[in-house]
Design an enzyme around this catalytic site. Structure first.
Site, PDB file in Angstrom:
ATOM      1  N   CYS A 147       0.868  -1.188   0.000  1.00 17.46           N
ATOM      2  CA  CYS A 147       0.000   0.000   0.000  1.00 17.46           C
ATOM      3  C   CYS A 147       0.898   1.230   0.000  1.00 17.46           C
ATOM      4  O   CYS A 147       2.049   1.149  -0.441  1.00 17.46           O
ATOM      5  CB  CYS A 147      -0.975  -0.013   1.181  1.00 17.46           C
TER       6      CYS A 147
ATOM      7  N   ARG B 275      -3.527  -0.328   5.571  1.00 18.42           N
ATOM      8  CA  ARG B 275      -4.074  -1.385   4.717  1.00 18.42           C
ATOM      9  C   ARG B 275      -3.171  -2.592   4.554  1.00 18.42           C
ATOM     10  O   ARG B 275      -3.601  -3.725   4.800  1.00 18.42           O
ATOM     11  CB  ARG B 275      -4.421  -0.812   3.326  1.00 18.42           C
TER      12      ARG B 275
ATOM     13  N   ASP C 245      -7.624   4.416   1.236  1.00 19.19           N
ATOM     14  CA  ASP C 245      -6.762   4.557   2.407  1.00 19.19           C
ATOM     15  C   ASP C 245      -7.555   5.160   3.560  1.00 19.19           C
ATOM     16  O   ASP C 245      -8.074   6.270   3.436  1.00 19.19           O
ATOM     17  CB  ASP C 245      -5.579   5.458   2.050  1.00 19.19           C
TER      18      ASP C 245
END
Length: 173
Positions: A33, A39, A141
Site C-alpha cells: 500500500c 491497509r 486509504d
C-alpha cells in the site's frame, strides 16, 4: 502502465500460475500500500491468519511494505484496534519501505491501489506476471479517518483476501 499490459499481467496471474507456485514451495506473498501502517499491515496479518488455517500454512511467508513508507513507523492506532476485534495483534508491526529486492523475491504481489501496482512494476518490470491489485478497484486509504472507516476498510480487505485465496485454492467466489 497501459490497460493492455495490465490485462496481460492479469491473464498471466492465472489459476495455473498460482497452482504452479503452490507446488514450488516455500513462497512469498508481498502486500503493498502507501505507508504500510494501515491497509497492507492489516492485510498481512489477515492473510497470515487465513493461510495458517489452511493446509499449506508452512509453505507461505507473508510480508508487507509501503510505496512511500517511513521505515519503522508503527501501525496506526485504529488499524491496531480493528484487528484486535478479530483477535489479531498488530501492535508490533513496523512499516517497511518497498524496495526492489522485496519485489524480485516475491512470488505473489498484491497491491491496494493501481498506483501501487505501477510502482511495483517501476521497481521490477519482470514482476508483471506475479503482481496484481487485491481487489477489482482501489481499496481506499483510511489513514486519518475514524474507526468506522477502518472497520469498513478491514472488512473490504478481508473479503478480497478470502476471495483471492479461495480462487487459487479452488473454492473462491
Amino acid at each position: 502502465m497501459s490497460m493492455r499490459a495490465n490485462q496481460a499481467g492479469n491473464e498471466l496471474f492465472s489459476a495455473k500460475f498460482i497452482a504452479q507456485a503452490v507446488n514450488e514451495m516455500p513462497r512469498r506473498i508481498l502486500i503493498v500500500c502507501g505507508g504500510n501502517t494501515c491497509r497492507s499491515a492489516m492485510a498481512e496479518a489477515m492473510a497470515r491468519k487465513l493461510i495458517e488455517s489452511g493446509p499449506c500454512a508452512d509453505d507461505w511467508a507473508v510480508e508487507s511494505a509501503g510505496a512511500g513508507a517511513v521505515e519503522g513507523d508503527p501501525a496506526t492506532d485504529n488499524a491496531v484496534a480493528v484487528l484486535a476485534e478479530l483477535g489479531l495483534d498488530l501492535a508490533g508491526h513496523r512499516a517497511r519501505l518497498l524496495a526492489p529486492e522485496m519485489v524480485s523475491r516475491a512470488d505473489i504481489i498484491l497491491t491496494m491501489e493501481r498506483r501501487h501496482l505501477e510502482r511495483v512494476l517501476e521497481l521490477d518490470p519482470l514482476a508483471a506476471p506475479r503482481a496484481r491489485m487485491l481487489a477489482q478497484s482501489d481499496i481506499a486509504d483510511p489513514f486519518g479517518c475514524g474507526i468506522e472507516v477502518y472497520r469498513r476498510t478491514r472488512d473490504e480487505i478481508q473479503h478480497s483476501l478470502a476471495a483471492w485465496l479461495g480462487s487459487w485454492s479452488g473454492g473462491g467466489d
